[in-house]
Design a protein around this motif. Structure first.
Motif, PDB file in Angstrom:
ATOM      1  N   TRP A  66      -1.923  -6.513 -29.346  1.00 17.73           N
ATOM      2  CA  TRP A  66      -1.182  -5.376 -29.890  1.00 17.73           C
ATOM      3  C   TRP A  66      -0.145  -5.756 -30.952  1.00 17.73           C
ATOM      4  O   TRP A  66       0.641  -4.923 -31.401  1.00 17.73           O
ATOM      5  CB  TRP A  66      -0.501  -4.572 -28.763  1.00 17.73           C
ATOM      6  N   ALA A  67      -0.187  -7.026 -31.406  1.00 17.77           N
ATOM      7  CA  ALA A  67       0.785  -7.436 -32.439  1.00 17.77           C
ATOM      8  C   ALA A  67       0.502  -6.730 -33.771  1.00 17.77           C
ATOM      9  O   ALA A  67       1.428  -6.223 -34.436  1.00 17.77           O
ATOM     10  CB  ALA A  67       0.733  -8.942 -32.612  1.00 17.77           C
ATOM     11  N   PHE A  68      -0.772  -6.693 -34.163  1.00 17.44           N
ATOM     12  CA  PHE A  68      -1.131  -6.055 -35.434  1.00 17.44           C
ATOM     13  C   PHE A  68      -0.869  -4.555 -35.394  1.00 17.44           C
ATOM     14  O   PHE A  68      -0.355  -3.967 -36.330  1.00 17.44           O
ATOM     15  CB  PHE A  68      -2.597  -6.341 -35.759  1.00 17.44           C
ATOM     16  N   GLN A  69      -1.169  -3.920 -34.213  1.00 14.63           N
ATOM     17  CA  GLN A  69      -0.945  -2.488 -34.102  1.00 14.63           C
ATOM     18  C   GLN A  69       0.544  -2.157 -34.186  1.00 14.63           C
ATOM     19  O   GLN A  69       0.953  -1.147 -34.766  1.00 14.63           O
ATOM     20  CB  GLN A  69      -1.537  -1.959 -32.785  1.00 14.63           C
ATOM     21  N   ALA A  70       1.391  -3.040 -33.585  1.00 13.92           N
ATOM     22  CA  ALA A  70       2.835  -2.818 -33.670  1.00 13.92           C
ATOM     23  C   ALA A  70       3.314  -2.960 -35.105  1.00 13.92           C
ATOM     24  O   ALA A  70       4.138  -2.160 -35.590  1.00 13.92           O
ATOM     25  CB  ALA A  70       3.555  -3.826 -32.764  1.00 13.92           C
ATOM     26  N   ARG A  71       2.808  -3.978 -35.787  1.00 15.69           N
ATOM     27  CA  ARG A  71       3.192  -4.157 -37.194  1.00 15.69           C
ATOM     28  C   ARG A  71       2.759  -2.952 -38.025  1.00 15.69           C
ATOM     29  O   ARG A  71       3.507  -2.434 -38.855  1.00 15.69           O
ATOM     30  CB  ARG A  71       2.559  -5.448 -37.731  1.00 15.69           C
ATOM     31  N   GLU A  72       1.518  -2.492 -37.794  1.00 15.31           N
ATOM     32  CA  GLU A  72       0.998  -1.355 -38.540  1.00 15.31           C
ATOM     33  C   GLU A  72       1.804  -0.093 -38.262  1.00 15.31           C
ATOM     34  O   GLU A  72       2.029   0.731 -39.161  1.00 15.31           O
ATOM     35  CB  GLU A  72      -0.483  -1.125 -38.197  1.00 15.31           C
ATOM     36  N   PHE A  73       2.251   0.077 -36.996  1.00 14.37           N
ATOM     37  CA  PHE A  73       3.049   1.240 -36.638  1.00 14.37           C
ATOM     38  C   PHE A  73       4.331   1.265 -37.475  1.00 14.37           C
ATOM     39  O   PHE A  73       4.699   2.297 -38.047  1.00 14.37           O
ATOM     40  CB  PHE A  73       3.383   1.199 -35.134  1.00 14.37           C
ATOM     41  N   LEU A  74       5.009   0.105 -37.563  1.00 17.36           N
ATOM     42  CA  LEU A  74       6.237   0.044 -38.351  1.00 17.36           C
ATOM     43  C   LEU A  74       5.955   0.171 -39.850  1.00 17.36           C
ATOM     44  O   LEU A  74       6.710   0.810 -40.584  1.00 17.36           O
ATOM     45  CB  LEU A  74       6.967  -1.271 -38.071  1.00 17.36           C
ATOM     46  N   ARG A  75       4.876  -0.464 -40.308  1.00 15.83           N
ATOM     47  CA  ARG A  75       4.555  -0.423 -41.745  1.00 15.83           C
ATOM     48  C   ARG A  75       4.368   1.011 -42.221  1.00 15.83           C
ATOM     49  O   ARG A  75       4.925   1.424 -43.242  1.00 15.83           O
ATOM     50  CB  ARG A  75       3.300  -1.255 -42.021  1.00 15.83           C
ATOM     51  N   LYS A  76       3.585   1.757 -41.478  1.00 16.29           N
ATOM     52  CA  LYS A  76       3.309   3.128 -41.886  1.00 16.29           C
ATOM     53  C   LYS A  76       4.534   4.015 -41.760  1.00 16.29           C
ATOM     54  O   LYS A  76       4.680   4.999 -42.492  1.00 16.29           O
ATOM     55  CB  LYS A  76       2.157   3.688 -41.071  1.00 16.29           C
ATOM     56  N   LYS A  77       5.438   3.683 -40.836  1.00 15.69           N
ATOM     57  CA  LYS A  77       6.626   4.502 -40.631  1.00 15.69           C
ATOM     58  C   LYS A  77       7.733   4.166 -41.622  1.00 15.69           C
ATOM     59  O   LYS A  77       8.482   5.053 -42.053  1.00 15.69           O
ATOM     60  CB  LYS A  77       7.142   4.317 -39.195  1.00 15.69           C
ATOM     61  N   LEU A  78       7.841   2.890 -42.049  1.00 15.96           N
ATOM     62  CA  LEU A  78       9.004   2.464 -42.813  1.00 15.96           C
ATOM     63  C   LEU A  78       8.769   2.209 -44.295  1.00 15.96           C
ATOM     64  O   LEU A  78       9.692   2.388 -45.102  1.00 15.96           O
ATOM     65  CB  LEU A  78       9.578   1.186 -42.189  1.00 15.96           C
ATOM     66  N   ILE A  79       7.565   1.728 -44.655  1.00  9.78           N
ATOM     67  CA  ILE A  79       7.361   1.284 -46.034  1.00  9.78           C
ATOM     68  C   ILE A  79       7.577   2.443 -47.015  1.00  9.78           C
ATOM     69  O   ILE A  79       7.011   3.514 -46.876  1.00  9.78           O
ATOM     70  CB  ILE A  79       5.958   0.674 -46.219  1.00  9.78           C
ATOM     71  N   GLY A  80       8.454   2.162 -47.979  1.00  4.79           N
ATOM     72  CA  GLY A  80       8.769   3.165 -48.990  1.00  4.79           C
ATOM     73  C   GLY A  80       9.833   4.150 -48.573  1.00  4.79           C
ATOM     74  O   GLY A  80      10.193   5.037 -49.349  1.00  4.79           O
ATOM     75  N   LYS A  81      10.355   4.011 -47.319  1.00  4.90           N
ATOM     76  CA  LYS A  81      11.377   4.933 -46.818  1.00  4.90           C
ATOM     77  C   LYS A  81      12.745   4.248 -46.851  1.00  4.90           C
ATOM     78  O   LYS A  81      12.876   3.030 -46.848  1.00  4.90           O
ATOM     79  CB  LYS A  81      11.055   5.341 -45.382  1.00  4.90           C
ATOM     80  N   GLU A  82      13.798   5.071 -46.838  1.00  3.32           N
ATOM     81  CA  GLU A  82      15.145   4.553 -46.752  1.00  3.32           C
ATOM     82  C   GLU A  82      15.528   4.418 -45.277  1.00  3.32           C
ATOM     83  O   GLU A  82      15.233   5.302 -44.472  1.00  3.32           O
ATOM     84  CB  GLU A  82      16.119   5.492 -47.462  1.00  3.32           C
ATOM     85  N   VAL A  83      16.150   3.302 -44.906  1.00  2.83           N
ATOM     86  CA  VAL A  83      16.549   3.075 -43.519  1.00  2.83           C
ATOM     87  C   VAL A  83      18.018   2.689 -43.458  1.00  2.83           C
ATOM     88  O   VAL A  83      18.627   2.297 -44.459  1.00  2.83           O
ATOM     89  CB  VAL A  83      15.699   1.967 -42.862  1.00  2.83           C
ATOM     90  N   CYS A  84      18.572   2.793 -42.249  1.00  5.77           N
ATOM     91  CA  CYS A  84      19.926   2.369 -41.974  1.00  5.77           C
ATOM     92  C   CYS A  84      19.866   1.370 -40.819  1.00  5.77           C
ATOM     93  O   CYS A  84      19.037   1.516 -39.915  1.00  5.77           O
ATOM     94  CB  CYS A  84      20.775   3.592 -41.609  1.00  5.77           C
ATOM     95  N   PHE A  85      20.716   0.351 -40.840  1.00  4.95           N
ATOM     96  CA  PHE A  85      20.671  -0.615 -39.752  1.00  4.95           C
ATOM     97  C   PHE A  85      22.091  -1.023 -39.357  1.00  4.95           C
ATOM     98  O   PHE A  85      23.045  -0.915 -40.135  1.00  4.95           O
ATOM     99  CB  PHE A  85      19.854  -1.854 -40.155  1.00  4.95           C
ATOM    100  N   THR A  86      22.214  -1.483 -38.092  1.00  2.00           N
ATOM    101  CA  THR A  86      23.473  -2.036 -37.597  1.00  2.00           C
ATOM    102  C   THR A  86      23.195  -3.443 -37.111  1.00  2.00           C
ATOM    103  O   THR A  86      22.145  -3.707 -36.522  1.00  2.00           O
ATOM    104  CB  THR A  86      24.036  -1.194 -36.440  1.00  2.00           C
ATOM    105  N   VAL A  87      24.102  -4.363 -37.409  1.00  6.91           N
ATOM    106  CA  VAL A  87      23.969  -5.748 -36.948  1.00  6.91           C
ATOM    107  C   VAL A  87      24.863  -5.913 -35.720  1.00  6.91           C
ATOM    108  O   VAL A  87      26.093  -5.738 -35.792  1.00  6.91           O
ATOM    109  CB  VAL A  87      24.352  -6.739 -38.045  1.00  6.91           C
ATOM    110  N   GLU A  88      24.259  -6.256 -34.599  1.00  9.41           N
ATOM    111  CA  GLU A  88      25.003  -6.409 -33.346  1.00  9.41           C
ATOM    112  C   GLU A  88      25.324  -7.866 -33.047  1.00  9.41           C
ATOM    113  O   GLU A  88      26.396  -8.189 -32.529  1.00  9.41           O
ATOM    114  CB  GLU A  88      24.213  -5.797 -32.195  1.00  9.41           C
ATOM    115  N   ILE A  89      24.390  -8.739 -33.332  1.00 12.37           N
ATOM    116  CA  ILE A  89      24.567 -10.149 -32.995  1.00 12.37           C
ATOM    117  C   ILE A  89      24.117 -10.996 -34.175  1.00 12.37           C
ATOM    118  O   ILE A  89      23.093 -10.715 -34.806  1.00 12.37           O
ATOM    119  CB  ILE A  89      23.756 -10.533 -31.732  1.00 12.37           C
TER     120      ILE A  89
END
Length: 897
Positions: A66-89
């Motif tokens: 399921w590594a490729f499917q997880a990568r694909e899930f994120l790729r299709k959801k994020l690529i070309g989109k604007e995101v926000c992130f927080t650094v905890e550690i």
């Protein structure tokens, strides 16, 4: 570890795996910095890794379930989109862990939650603290995914979800050919530089490196110490491609595979990256892969040209090859005066200036080295280099005397002589077109020239270079010209210029031939030329008869001879009229140096007469014996009166004044007996003099008797235009004839010189003229005439009525004829019936078949006025049947007023 509460916005994320992404900010003046964010508290399967190159002990590592499917899930959801992130550690090694949200702030979708909810990642429970709501939520979502048997928690553990990734294609050429240039779905996994990417081909998971066809971006060069040094704009070009294609779903057309390098074109709904890179100045066209580009090479050239004109990025210092030229010097229309070589020509500009133009990017036929040169004879490139003559002839026949469009592509600077290379003066290289046809492309497609290969950064080339390469490829494929496997053509051309003995042997053949075809190879002066005789395959020096032309400057034993006035103008006039043109020559004699003397004709113009008419030559006393003497003297007298050019300083000798009683010129009526043999559709007719009729009959009887005793071998005679021969007429008898045109052996157009009729016959009905019966023994007896004072009807039916009437009245009958005045092609005469002495032309006027041609000469007014009285009769005959039409638009009735 240290904890942070940092919050950032980001665009252009790149997904490394199901739990790690790279984020970037907005670009400002160049590629933005990157940060890798690992998702806190979760773990997704590791992606496949290829074995390290050069380390045989290492092996390829496949995807975890399921590594490729997880990568694909994120790729299709994020690529070309604007995101926000927080650094905890942030670890001591600089590794950052945090949360990523879809959108501009933390109110957006939590990416870690979504992964766990879909069963594509597991929660790291070993570090969970009960008071952390984010971790508690993840555990709850994982329990729900397990209950729903999603992803990793499905039955069988998900082993069937591991993709079979292929890093090597066993036979890439066959693989690409099998696709037949159909677009194939792919994901861009990595961008090495602006024009080289690594792509995952679907659905078979081939991971291949693809180079964009037709272009090349600046690259990152690896130094000896392993460090990379980017060429100018390499990083910007890479980011340009990355920001548009990295981890995007695309289609790729795999086009070729030279030397195991896969060439292709990447298609995206938003555009073609190849053309975009060129247009924005991030890439340049490359010739070696341009030919395989399937979307049209002209689009790439246009995109590159746009970047050059705007001087963007890699073209910021670009200077066009023709930047220093005015528009009028860059593009113009000119007349081709001479084909110098298979790649050069002399043209005449509208200003009258002569300019040498070289065809861009082509190389004429040549001999490599000295191995094929015969050291025992003088080397003549035009005839001794294979296909050089064919190339020159192609250009000569296509261009000489024609207007062409010239677009200057570049100016090749002068070069000095090098070791084994000659010096070249500055050359203007251009694309020459006529009727929309690129002459260089036509020449190359026939295999009569080759294309010059350039360095990649050499911009001095044809503006249609790709079309030239394609034309050469076609010529090679079809085995044309230089690329043919057949034996090369050999041209054995004898140069008898100045060879007195050879010229003496050749003189009788040219004299007997009458008018012979020739090509003017060189013009030495206004009246001295070098001719190529194609049928005789020889070169001769030819002097114009009947004139005395101003002499050009030349080296003499006593020193340099000074040029006479107007010698250059005469030479230029002759060049413009006949150089490299097909002409006809009549050879009369030869001088002591082996030069032939005679008359040269081009399209009905006698060059000797033309030079005299343009006041560039005088009449020589030797012209008195020729048929052109009267015309020459008349032309000279006219120029002398106007004091043109060579006659500018002419002063007439003073003569004693004598009082003459002016008498009105009277019409001379000197009728002689003729026999009308042929009437033409143009209302011209041919006659024989009755006085010489007996000589013709005697000659015919003797000739036929000789032919009967020694019949010619059928088919042994090869007719040539202008030949005087004998022809068998429909009555089975032989007559003297002249060959006017040879369409084929079965269709030879002949003119019976003693009777005036024409016929198309087979060459089997022709034979060589026996010398004892040629025109030197008895001149041609049929003489052409036209009716004086008569307007020939333009209407075909009306003219046919006139011809029928004349044929009925006078053909094959004896009449009386008087010459009234000269015409353009033949004398105009009046003709009377032999018995009644009635005027035939006046009879036609009375019958209403023709109109009177009003002449202005006073001595002809009486006979004109007599005819005018019958132009509109009460009987309204024939052309007058609808009344007097002369006040109307005569053209409507088929007549000219």
């Amino acid at each position: 570890m240290s904890k942070h509460g940092e919050k950032c916005g980001s665009v252009f994320p790149k997904v490394l795996s199901g739990c790690a992404i790279i984020v970037r900010g907005q670009p400002r003046g160049g590629p933005p910095p990157e940060r890798q964010i690992n998702l806190s508290n979760i773990r997704a399967g590791a992606m496949a890794r290829r074995a390290a190159q050069g380390q045989p002990d290492t092996k390829d590592t496949p995807d975890e379930p399921w590594a490729f499917q997880a990568r694909e899930f994120l790729r299709k959801k994020l690529i070309g989109k604007e995101v926000c992130f927080t650094v905890e550690i942030k670890t001591a090694l600089g590794r950052e862990y945090g949360m990523v949200y879809l959108g501009r702030d933390t109110t957006g979708e939590n990416i870690a939650d979504s992964l766990v909810n879909e069963g594509l990642a597991t929660v790291r429970r070993e570090g969970i603290r009960g008071n952390n709501p984010d971790q508690a939520r993840l555990c709850e979502l994982e329990d729900q995914a397990k209950a729903s048997k999603k992803g990793l928690w499905s039955e069988g553990g998900g082993t069937h979800t591991i993709r079979d990734i292929k890093y090597i294609i066993e036979n890439p050429r066959n693989f690409i050919d099998s696709l037949h240039q159909r677009p194939i779905n792919a994901i861009i996994e990595h961008v090495r530089d602006g024009s080289v990417v690594r792509a995952l081909l679907l659905p078979d998971y081939y991971l291949v490196t693809v180079m964009l066809s037709g272009v090349k971006c600046p690259t990152f060069k690896r130094e000896a110490d392993g460090a990379e040094s980017p060429e100018p704009f390499a990083a910007e070009a890479k980011f340009f491609t990355e920001s548009r294609l990295l981890q995007r779903d695309v289609q790729i057309i795999l086009e070729s595979c030279p030397n195991q390098i896969i060439l292709g074109t990447i298609l995206h709904p938003n555009g073609n990256i190849t053309e975009l890179l060129l247009k924005e100045g991030f890439a340049r066209c490359v010739d070696w892969s341009m030919a395989v580009y399937t979307q049209g090479a002209e689009k790439l050239r246009a995109a590159e040209r746009s970047a050059k004109e705007r001087k963007v990025r890699i073209w910021k210092d670009y200077v066009a090859p023709t930047a220093n030229l005015d528009q009028k010097d860059r593009q113009f229309v000119a007349k081709v005066m001479q084909v110098v070589n298979a790649d050069a020509m002399v043209v005449k500009l509208n200003s009258g200036e002569l300019k040498t133009i070289h065809l861009s990017s082509i190389r004429p036929p040549r001999i490599e080295g000295e191995k094929n040169k015969d050291k025992d004879k003088r080397f003549r490139p035009l005839y001794d280099i294979p296909y050089m003559f064919e190339a020159r002839e192609f250009l000569r026949k296509k261009l000489i005397g024609k207007k062409v469009n010239v677009t200057v592509d570049y100016i090749r600077a002068a070069t000095g002589p090098g070791e084994g290379t000659p010096a070249f003066s500055e050359r203007t290289c251009a694309t020459v077109t006529i009727g929309g046809i690129n002459i260089a492309e036509a020449l190359v497609s026939k295999g009569l020239a080759t294309i010059i290969r350039y360095r990649q950064d050499d911009d001095q080339r044809s503006s249609h270079y790709d079309e030239l390469l394609a034309a050469e490829a076609r010529a090679i494929k079809n085995g044309k010209g230089l690329h043919s496997k057949k034996e090369v053509p050999i041209h054995r051309v004898a140069d008898i210029s100045g060879e007195t003995q050879k010229a003496k042997q050749f003189l009788p053949f040219l004299q007997r031939a009458g008018r012979s075809e020739a090509v003017v190879e060189y013009v030495f002066s206004g009246s001295r030329l070098k001719l190529y005789m194609p049928k005789e395959t020889c070169l001769i020096t030819f002097l114009l008869a009947g004139i005395e032309c101003p002499r050009s400057s030349r080296n003499m034993p006593g020193g340099m001879q000074v040029a006479e006035p107007f010698s250059d103008e005469a030479m230029l006039f002759t060049k413009e009229l006949v150089l490299q043109r097909e002409v006809e020559v009549e050879v009369e004699s030869m001088d002591k140096a082996g030069n032939f003397i005679g008359w040269l004709h081009i399209e009905g113009v006698n060059l000797s007469i033309a030079l005299v008419e343009n006041a560039l030559s005088k009449v020589h006393f030797t012209a008195e014996r020729s048929a052109y003497y009267k015309t020459l003297v008349s032309a000279e007298e006219s120029c002398r009166q106007r004091k043109e050019k060579i006659w500018a300083n002419y002063e007439e000798k003073p003569v004693e004044e004598v009082v003459h009683v002016t008498e009105e010129k009277e019409r001379v009526a000197n009728y002689r007996a003729v026999y009308v043999t042929e009437i033409c559709d143009t209302l011209h007719f041919y006659t024989q003099d009755v006085e010489t009729g007996g000589q013709l009959e005697s000659l015919m009887e003797t000739m036929r008797a000789e032919i009967a005793s020694q019949p010619p071998v059928e088919g042994s005679y090869a007719p040539r235009r202008g030949d005087i021969c004998i022809a068998k007429f429909a009555d089975g008898e032989w007559y003297r004839a002249k060959v006017e045109k040879v369409e084929s052996p079965a269709k030879v157009h002949v003119f019976y010189i003693d009777y005036g009729n024409r016929e198309v016959v087979s060459s089997t009905r022709l034979a060589a003229m026996p010398p004892a019966f040629g025109t030197r023994i008895l001149p041609a007896q049929a003489t052409e005439h036209a009716f004086a004072f008569i307007q020939v009807p333009q209407d075909e039916d009306a003219r046919a009525d006139v011809v029928d009437c004349i044929v009925r009245d006078i053909q094959n009958s004896q009449c009386l004829m008087n010459v009234e005045y000269s015409g353009v092609t033949c004398p105009h005469v009046t003709i009377q019936f032999g018995d009644t002495k009635d005027d035939v032309g006046l009879g036609l006027v009375k019958e209403g078949l023709v109109m009177v041609d009003v002449r202005k000469e006073k001595h002809l007014q009486k006979i004109v006025s007599e005819g005018m009285g019958y132009t509109v009769g009460d009987e309204r005959l024939n052309i007058w049947r609808y009344g007097d039409f002369r006040a109307d638009d005569a053209d409507e009735f088929g007549y000219r007023r």
